[in-house]
Design a protein around this motif. Structure first.
Motif, short mmCIF file in Angstrom:
data_model
loop_
_atom_site.label_atom_id
_atom_site.label_comp_id
_atom_site.label_asym_id
_atom_site.label_seq_id
_atom_site.Cartn_x
_atom_site.Cartn_y
_atom_site.Cartn_z
N ASN A 497 0.82 -0.86 0.21
CA ASN A 497 0.04 -0.03 0.02
C ASN A 497 0.86 1.36 0.07
N ALA A 501 1.01 4.18 -2.74
CA ALA A 501 0.58 5.54 -2.66
C ALA A 501 1.76 6.62 -3.04
N ASP A 538 4.82 6.33 5.14
CA ASP A 538 5.37 6.60 3.55
C ASP A 538 5.48 8.33 3.36
N GLY A 542 -1.03 10.17 1.49
CA GLY A 542 -1.70 10.20 2.77
C GLY A 542 -3.25 9.76 2.46
N ILE A 543 -3.71 9.58 3.54
CA ILE A 543 -5.26 9.00 3.27
C ILE A 543 -6.07 10.04 3.69
N PHE A 556 -12.96 -1.84 0.45
CA PHE A 556 -12.88 -0.42 0.04
C PHE A 556 -11.58 -0.14 -0.67
N THR A 557 -11.78 0.54 -2.00
CA THR A 557 -10.47 0.76 -2.48
C THR A 557 -10.37 2.03 -3.33
N THR A 558 -9.18 2.79 -3.50
CA THR A 558 -9.45 3.94 -4.36
C THR A 558 -8.40 3.75 -5.66
N LYS A 559 -8.24 2.13 -5.47
CA LYS A 559 -7.22 2.03 -6.63
C LYS A 559 -8.20 1.39 -8.03
N GLY A 564 -6.61 -3.18 -7.10
CA GLY A 564 -6.63 -3.45 -5.87
C GLY A 564 -8.07 -4.11 -5.72
N LEU A 565 -7.96 -4.72 -4.79
CA LEU A 565 -9.68 -5.47 -4.38
C LEU A 565 -10.19 -5.00 -3.39
N GLY A 566 -9.30 -4.04 -2.39
CA GLY A 566 -9.87 -3.52 -1.23
C GLY A 566 -10.18 -4.42 -0.10
N GLY A 568 -6.96 -5.84 1.50
CA GLY A 568 -5.77 -6.04 1.96
C GLY A 568 -5.94 -5.36 3.64
N LEU A 569 -6.37 -4.27 3.97
CA LEU A 569 -6.52 -3.73 5.30
C LEU A 569 -7.35 -4.42 6.01
P1 ADP Z 1 -6.20 -1.95 -1.93
O1 ADP Z 1 -5.03 -1.84 -1.41
O2 ADP Z 1 -6.63 -3.40 -2.96
O3 ADP Z 1 -7.03 -0.80 -2.46
P2 ADP Z 1 -6.31 -2.20 0.84
O4 ADP Z 1 -7.55 -2.47 1.71
O5 ADP Z 1 -5.07 -2.56 1.03
O6 ADP Z 1 -6.85 -2.38 -0.45
O7 ADP Z 1 -6.55 -0.44 0.97
C1 ADP Z 1 -7.60 0.01 0.82
C2 ADP Z 1 -7.45 1.81 0.58
O8 ADP Z 1 -6.73 2.27 1.64
C3 ADP Z 1 -6.69 2.06 -0.45
O9 ADP Z 1 -7.38 1.97 -1.92
C4 ADP Z 1 -6.15 3.31 -0.28
O10 ADP Z 1 -7.16 4.29 -0.86
C5 ADP Z 1 -5.81 3.33 1.12
N1 ADP Z 1 -4.56 3.40 1.54
C6 ADP Z 1 -4.15 2.08 2.31
N2 ADP Z 1 -2.71 2.54 2.54
C7 ADP Z 1 -2.44 3.80 2.18
C8 ADP Z 1 -1.24 4.43 2.38
N3 ADP Z 1 -0.13 4.01 2.68
N4 ADP Z 1 -1.37 5.70 1.63
C9 ADP Z 1 -2.47 6.20 1.36
N5 ADP Z 1 -3.53 5.54 1.12
C10 ADP Z 1 -3.63 4.10 1.47
#
Ligand code: ADP
Length: 603
Positions: A497, A501, A538, A542-543, A556-559, A564-566, A568-569
């Motif tokens: 991630n 970013a 990093d 930022g978020i 939830f993903t912004t990718k 991305g599948l949303g 990971g976290l």
């Molecule tokens: P994915 O990586 O597949 O999108 P994640 O659950 O890992 O799914 O992440 C969800 C979202 O959180 C990301 O799409 C991103 O918008 C945000 N995010 C995660 N880590 C970071 C980071 N280090 N910096 C900025 N945004 C982040």
């Protein structure tokens, strides 16, 4: 109750008194039989004496010639001797005119000789009927006695005189007194002439008729007695109890009598009722006490019965209440057990759901891992190809140096090639471990620095390609309790991630820092609650604040699609929670800071 007791006491008293009186009467009658026999014996003993004397020739001779010398003296002597021998009071001879011609007491000061008793009934009766019997007080001696008279026939017909024997019955009274008995003898008109009690003598029971009084007075039968009636109450019934004067008081007595018709006398026996009365009172008292005792016993029994009834009622009420409570309890228990069953079913259902969820979760984690693998596969490809190419280059150059005989360079190259193959084998080892479907489930002590290094190794190619500066400051003693594979999966997610970013960022910097933390409240109990906090920071975008609440949500993903599948976290936070740790996101000075907290393990 009191009235009944009183009535019973009174009844007992009356019954006892009646029985006592009956007993007294019975005893009195028995005493009377004896007393009558004794009295009759005393009278009869001398009955024939006057008759015998009347036949005496000396007596008859004296009466035939009253002046004949020596005849009086002879009869006197005879009378005196007989009187002494037979124990009669006096024997005397009256001539036809009632003058005493001879007497046993001829030589006594109060001799009868010369006295006239012509007016005395025993003389008159003897003249008239031949015999007489008369009780009276002697006019000369004033001593009472029974006068028995017998006419002495004259040879020429008619009566020449009367022989009189005076019998003293006074001794009987003494005997009665000594025996403690109250006995009276009354004459034909009712005047008592013999009595155990001196005060009763010469008194009628009831007032006499005037004629009788006059006759008695004329005959001087009872001397100077005033003939005062004995009974205070003239209407008193002699058949029941009467009051008779005893000494200077009056005693109540029960009177029984027996008639002696041949003598014209009545014999009376007076029984004292005092003892019978006392006995009746005692019986009444006993009955009263018994009644009271019975009454008390009955009252106590009824009270006990009442109390028992009360207790029974109370016990019944209690039993009812207990039964109701038991019923209610049973119902509640039933409800509870039903609820329990439901709960158990729910728990089982939940366990099933949880198991399903866990299975799904495991699947997801595995999918996440495969996804991460997919993402890094290009880099890995490069990572492995590059050493392989290097290996080929080294092999070619080594062959050249070998021909030249430059063994020093050959051996350096061989060493480098060994390093390169080791590197390849390490990468493959990580990949293998990472691709395993599930973790061992077994927690062990994991060195944080090693885990981070392993992940960085996986990402090395990409890091280099994207010109990322890695700043890893993790102390070598940073040890945590975790499942190594899963921990690496989390770290891989966080770092991927971070790299994602920073893709567009002018400066790319990845900082890994670990700090030890302890719960200040628990320091006393040692390091039980000590944790290690690993921050992955990093220099990316930022978020955004609006995304902050959602970054841990699944999908939830912004990718862009395919990137991305949303997951990971969300999967990472699940894993960390399983390891009793926590995962949180924040924004640092430049980019995002993801903090991973895990329980510390001792070295
Ligand atoms: P994915 O990586 O597949 O999108 P994640 O659950 O890992 O799914 O992440 C969800 C979202 O959180 C990301 O799409 C991103 O918008 C945000 N995010 C995660 N880590 C970071 C980071 N280090 N910096 C900025 N945004 C982040």
């Amino acid at each position: 109750m009191a009235a009944a007791t009183l009535a019973i006491t009174l009844a007992a008293f009356l019954l006892a008194l009646r029985a006592g009186h009956e007993q007294l009467r019975h005893a009195s009658r028995q005493r009377l039989v004896i007393a009558e026999a004794v009295l009759r014996a005393a009278v009869d003993r001398y009955r024939y004496l006057p008759t015998v004397l009347a036949l005496d020739t000396q007596v008859q001779a004296l009466l035939a010639d009253l002046d004949a010398p020596g005849r009086v003296a002879a009869v006197d002597a005879k009378f005196e001797a007989i009187a002494r021998a037979s124990d009669v009071a006096e024997i005397y001879l009256l001539d036809a005119k009632g003058l005493t011609r001879s007497a046993s007491n001829w030589n006594q000061p109060l001799t009868f000789v010369g006295m006239s008793y012509a007016y005395r009934p025993y003389f008159l009766d003897a003249l008239a009927a031949g015999t007489s019997r008369y009780f009276g007080i002697g006019t000369t001696t004033s001593r009472p006695g029974l006068f028995i008279g017998k006419a002495v026939p004259s040879p020429g017909g008619g009566v020449a005189g009367v022989v009189v024997v005076k019998v003293d019955l006074e001794g009987l009274q003494g005997e009665w007194r000594r025996a403690g008995e109250q006995i009276l003898v009354s004459d034909a008109v009712g005047v008592v002439f013999l009595a155990s009690e001196p005060a009763w003598k010469y008194r009628p029971f009831r007032p006499l008729a005037a004629a009788d009084t006059a006759r008695i007075r004329a005959a001087r039968q009872y001397g100077d007695s005033d003939l005062q009636p004995l009974l205070e109450d003239d209407r008193a019934d002699l058949g029941s109890t009467v009051r008779l004067p005893v000494g200077d008081r009056a005693a109540r007595g029960l009177v029984e009598h027996v008639a002696m018709p041949d003598l014209g006398w009545t014999l009376w026996y007076v029984a004292q009722t005092g003892p019978a009365l006392r006995q009746a009172l005692l019986v009444a008292l006993a009955a009263g006490v018994a009644c009271l005792a019975l009454a008390f016993a009955l009252a106590a029994a009824s009270q006990r019965r009442r109390r028992l009834r009360g207790e029974q009622a109370m016990r019944r009420a209690l039993e009812r209440r207990v039964a109701e409570r038991t019923r209610a309890l049973a119902e509640r228990t039933d409800a509870l057990s039903a609820a329990n069953d439901r709960l158990r079913a729910e728990i089982a259902e939940r366990e099933r759901a949880t198991a399903a969820l866990r299975a799904t979760q495991d699947e997801l984690i595995h999918a996440g891992r495969l996804a991460a693998l997919g993402q890094i596969s290009t880099a890995i490809n490069h990572e492995i190809n590059q050493p392989l190419a290097a290996l080929r280059t080294f092999l070619a150059s080594t062959a050249v140096f070998l021909e030249r005989g430059d063994t020093a360079t050959v051996s350096r190259n061989l060493e480098r090639m060994t390093q390169v193959t080791q590197r390849i084998s390490e990468i493959i080892h990580h990949l293998k471990a990472f691709a395993r479907k599930t973790g061992s489930g077994h927690r062990e002590t994991v060195r944080l620095a090693a885990a981070a290094e392993a992940v960085l190794d996986l990402l090395r190619a990409r890091i280099r390609a994207e010109g990322v500066t890695v700043d890893c400051t993790i102390p070598s003693d940073a040890l945590v309790r975790a499942e190594p594979v899963r921990l690496e999966q989390v770290l891989l997610n966080l770092m991927v991630n971070a790299l994602d970013a920073m893709r567009e960022a002018p400066e790319r910097r990845l900082e890994l820092t670990a700090t030890r933390e302890t719960d200040s409240r628990e320091t006393a109990s040692g390091d039980a609650n000590a944790t290690w906090r690993l921050c992955v920071a990093d220099s990316g975008s930022g978020i955004p604040e609006e995304h902050m609440p959602h970054v841990f949500d699944p999908f939830f993903t912004t990718k862009a699609a395919g990137e991305g599948l949303g997951l990971g976290l969300s999967l990472s936070s699940l894993i960390v929670r399983d390891l009793d740790g926590s995962l949180s996101a924040a924004n640092g000075a430049r980019g995002a800071v993801l903090s991973l907290v895990l329980p510390a393990a001792e070295a």
